[in-house]
Design a protein around this motif. Structure first.
Motif, short mmCIF file in Angstrom:
data_model
loop_
_atom_site.label_atom_id
_atom_site.label_comp_id
_atom_site.label_asym_id
_atom_site.label_seq_id
_atom_site.Cartn_x
_atom_site.Cartn_y
_atom_site.Cartn_z
N VAL A 231 68.42 21.00 60.67
CA VAL A 231 68.65 20.04 59.68
C VAL A 231 69.73 19.68 59.46
O VAL A 231 70.09 18.56 58.22
CB VAL A 231 67.32 20.28 59.01
CG1 VAL A 231 67.35 19.95 57.55
CG2 VAL A 231 65.52 20.75 59.17
N THR A 232 70.56 20.41 58.92
CA THR A 232 71.94 20.39 58.15
C THR A 232 72.95 19.22 59.39
O THR A 232 73.42 19.30 58.43
CB THR A 232 72.57 21.71 58.17
OG1 THR A 232 72.99 22.01 59.65
CG2 THR A 232 72.18 22.72 57.53
N LYS A 233 72.56 19.39 60.63
CA LYS A 233 73.67 18.79 61.30
C LYS A 233 72.77 17.29 61.34
O LYS A 233 73.86 16.43 61.20
CB LYS A 233 73.28 18.73 62.95
CG LYS A 233 74.15 17.74 64.21
CD LYS A 233 73.83 18.13 65.47
CE LYS A 233 74.28 17.34 66.11
NZ LYS A 233 74.56 17.96 67.58
N ALA A 234 71.44 16.57 60.50
CA ALA A 234 71.04 15.85 60.75
C ALA A 234 71.86 14.72 59.44
O ALA A 234 71.73 14.04 59.11
CB ALA A 234 69.77 15.20 60.82
N GLN A 235 71.94 16.25 58.40
CA GLN A 235 72.64 15.51 56.73
C GLN A 235 74.32 15.85 56.87
O GLN A 235 74.18 14.97 56.00
CB GLN A 235 72.21 16.59 56.30
CG GLN A 235 70.70 16.63 55.73
CD GLN A 235 70.06 18.29 54.43
OE1 GLN A 235 70.52 19.23 54.28
NE2 GLN A 235 69.63 17.30 53.67
N GLY A 236 74.37 15.98 57.77
CA GLY A 236 75.61 15.51 57.24
C GLY A 236 76.71 16.61 57.44
O GLY A 236 77.77 16.95 56.88
N ILE A 237 75.98 17.96 57.14
CA ILE A 237 76.09 19.58 56.66
C ILE A 237 77.27 20.87 58.11
O ILE A 237 76.85 20.52 58.24
CB ILE A 237 75.60 20.23 55.74
CG1 ILE A 237 74.99 18.90 54.63
CG2 ILE A 237 75.46 21.72 55.26
CD1 ILE A 237 73.58 19.56 53.57
N THR A 238 78.15 20.66 57.69
CA THR A 238 79.28 21.63 58.15
C THR A 238 78.98 23.19 57.42
O THR A 238 79.16 22.99 56.50
CB THR A 238 80.53 21.38 58.18
OG1 THR A 238 80.46 20.34 59.28
CG2 THR A 238 81.13 21.90 59.48
N VAL A 299 62.15 23.56 55.74
CA VAL A 299 60.62 22.35 55.92
C VAL A 299 61.00 20.79 55.49
O VAL A 299 60.62 20.08 56.22
CB VAL A 299 59.19 22.88 55.63
CG1 VAL A 299 58.26 21.93 55.99
CG2 VAL A 299 59.64 23.93 57.13
N GLU A 300 61.11 21.19 54.42
CA GLU A 300 60.90 19.94 53.03
C GLU A 300 62.09 19.47 53.28
O GLU A 300 61.95 17.49 53.60
CB GLU A 300 61.21 20.23 51.01
CG GLU A 300 61.16 18.92 50.87
CD GLU A 300 61.61 19.27 48.96
OE1 GLU A 300 61.56 18.48 48.49
OE2 GLU A 300 61.05 20.55 48.96
N ALA A 301 63.58 19.82 53.89
CA ALA A 301 64.83 18.34 54.12
C ALA A 301 64.62 17.99 55.55
O ALA A 301 64.38 17.05 56.33
CB ALA A 301 65.61 19.60 53.84
N GLY A 302 63.78 18.81 56.85
CA GLY A 302 63.18 18.05 57.68
C GLY A 302 61.93 17.39 57.59
O GLY A 302 62.48 15.85 58.16
N SER A 303 61.41 17.00 57.00
CA SER A 303 60.06 16.20 56.38
C SER A 303 60.73 14.92 56.16
O SER A 303 60.02 13.89 56.41
CB SER A 303 59.41 16.17 55.12
OG SER A 303 58.32 15.79 55.16
N LYS A 304 61.88 14.86 54.74
CA LYS A 304 62.69 13.90 54.61
C LYS A 304 63.03 12.50 55.34
O LYS A 304 63.75 12.17 55.31
CB LYS A 304 63.98 14.27 53.57
CG LYS A 304 62.68 14.45 52.25
CD LYS A 304 64.01 15.35 51.32
CE LYS A 304 62.78 15.48 49.67
NZ LYS A 304 64.37 16.03 48.60
N LEU A 305 63.41 13.99 57.32
CA LEU A 305 64.84 13.09 57.98
C LEU A 305 64.01 12.38 58.83
O LEU A 305 64.03 12.68 59.92
CB LEU A 305 65.55 14.66 58.04
CG LEU A 305 66.49 13.93 57.04
CD1 LEU A 305 67.19 15.67 57.74
CD2 LEU A 305 67.50 13.29 57.11
N SER A 306 62.54 12.94 59.02
CA SER A 306 61.23 12.80 59.80
C SER A 306 62.07 13.96 61.30
O SER A 306 60.88 13.84 62.44
CB SER A 306 61.37 12.10 60.07
OG SER A 306 60.79 10.48 59.68
N LEU A 307 62.05 15.31 60.74
CA LEU A 307 62.18 16.04 61.40
C LEU A 307 61.21 17.31 61.53
O LEU A 307 61.14 18.15 60.73
CB LEU A 307 63.15 17.40 61.75
CG LEU A 307 64.98 15.50 61.77
CD1 LEU A 307 66.65 16.34 61.50
CD2 LEU A 307 65.23 15.33 63.29
#
Length: 339
Positions: A231-238, A299-307
């Protein structure tokens, strides 16, 4: 001298307030009458690195008199909000007598998102976040013990908040290593990665050190962490390094066989054998847990990214069951459940 108020004098709040008092900070702790009575005899602080001190007297305000103008101090310069995520909504209103137009509010909650509630209630105040990476246990009445490693970190904004930098230097000490960061969101995600294990500790119903010594439990935690890293990778968070290992490496180390894990990750096990997580305490005291702000945030962040994050979702369901009816889950049972 600035006046500080710690609102929510649980274990973390009491520990933080006592350290601040020991460092010469003018601080008052808002707490329930029973806690105020316990604090009347002072506090002893220790940690797993053998630091110690005794604070003979703490200034306290009983929460049931907080609205009484004769008992309430003037507005705080800095208010440290140390209630759990689940108590932030109620605290936002209850702490109003201590908040003036120039009060800085520092939110010291686990997980992600609870500071938004405070910003909604106090849109004109400076609201910063604090990250507490360690556990505190009460060894006996009035004896608080920091049982694990980590640096307490306070948020600052780019090219601003020099007063917070100075404050962090004032309270920094052996019992409470303290630093500042301009990248608190990234730091909180990194802290959240470590906090995912709180749920497993609550389900295992054993101390954290004993849990980490069993590969099966570690494999479940590694599976949850893998979803967070996705999820963090998909958000571009290091993710910054919070503990002794970088975040991307932790799941690999957790999956190592027990003997190898103990050799490679000895710093992970540098933890007092008495330590249990706050979620374990919530379960055993019949309180609502912070699961939605921890695993639920993934889970919430993943849901927003369809992950999809099926492992964290499964563990959330188990914790909700655990809140209603306690059951100690073995490592094999948990592995079978998430498979």
């Amino acid at each position: 001298m600035q006046q500080h108020v710690v609102f929510g004098a649980g274990l973390i709040g009491r520990y933080l307030g006592a350290v601040m008092a020991n460092q010469g900070v003018d601080v008052r702790l808002v707490c329930r009458p029973a806690i105020a009575l316990w604090l009347s005899d002072g506090v002893k602080l220790t940690d797993y690195q053998q630091h110690s001190c005794e604070v003979e007297r703490l200034n306290v305000i009983e929460s049931d008199t907080a609205g009484d103008s004769s008992a309430t101090p003037s507005h705080a310069d800095v208010l440290w909000l140390t209630v759990k995520c689940t108590g932030v909504e109620a605290a936002a209103s209850a702490m109003a007598p201590f908040v003036g137009p120039d009060t800085t509010i520092i939110c010291c909650q686990n997980g992600l998102g609870s500071d938004h509630i405070i910003k909604q209630h106090y849109p004109d105040n400076r609201v910063l976040r604090g990250m507490v990476p360690f556990n505190v246990v009460e060894m006996s009445r009035g004896h608080l013990h920091r049982g694990s490693q980590g640096t307490f970190t306070i948020e600052i904004r780019e090219n601003a908040d020099s007063d917070i930098v100075a404050l962090s230097q004032t309270i920094n000490c052996g019992l409470l290593p303290c630093a500042v960061t301009t990248k608190m969101t990234e730091l909180l995600w990194a802290k959240l990665q470590l906090n995912l294990g709180n749920s497993i500790n609550a389900l295992a119903d054993i101390p954290v050190k004993a849990m980490l010594e069993q590969r099966g439990y570690r494999k479940v935690i590694a599976a949850m962490m893998k979803e967070l890293l996705m999820v963090t990778k998909a958000q571009g968070i290091t993710l910054p390094k919070v503990g002794s290992l970088p975040g991307w490496l932790i799941p690999h180390v957790l999956r190592l066989p027990d003997a190898l894990f103990q050799r490679v990750a000895n710093k992970m096990l540098a933890i007092d054998p008495n330590v249990r997580t706050s979620m374990w305490w919530d379960i055993h005291q019949g309180r609502q847990t912070e699961i939605q702000y921890l695993n639920g945030a993934v889970v919430e962040a993943g849901s927003k990214l369809s992950l999809p994050c099926p492992v964290n979702t499964a563990i959330i369901d188990l914790i909700k069951q655990q809140e209603a009816s306690r059951k100690a889950w073995s490592a094999d049972e948990l592995l079978a459940h998430i498979s």
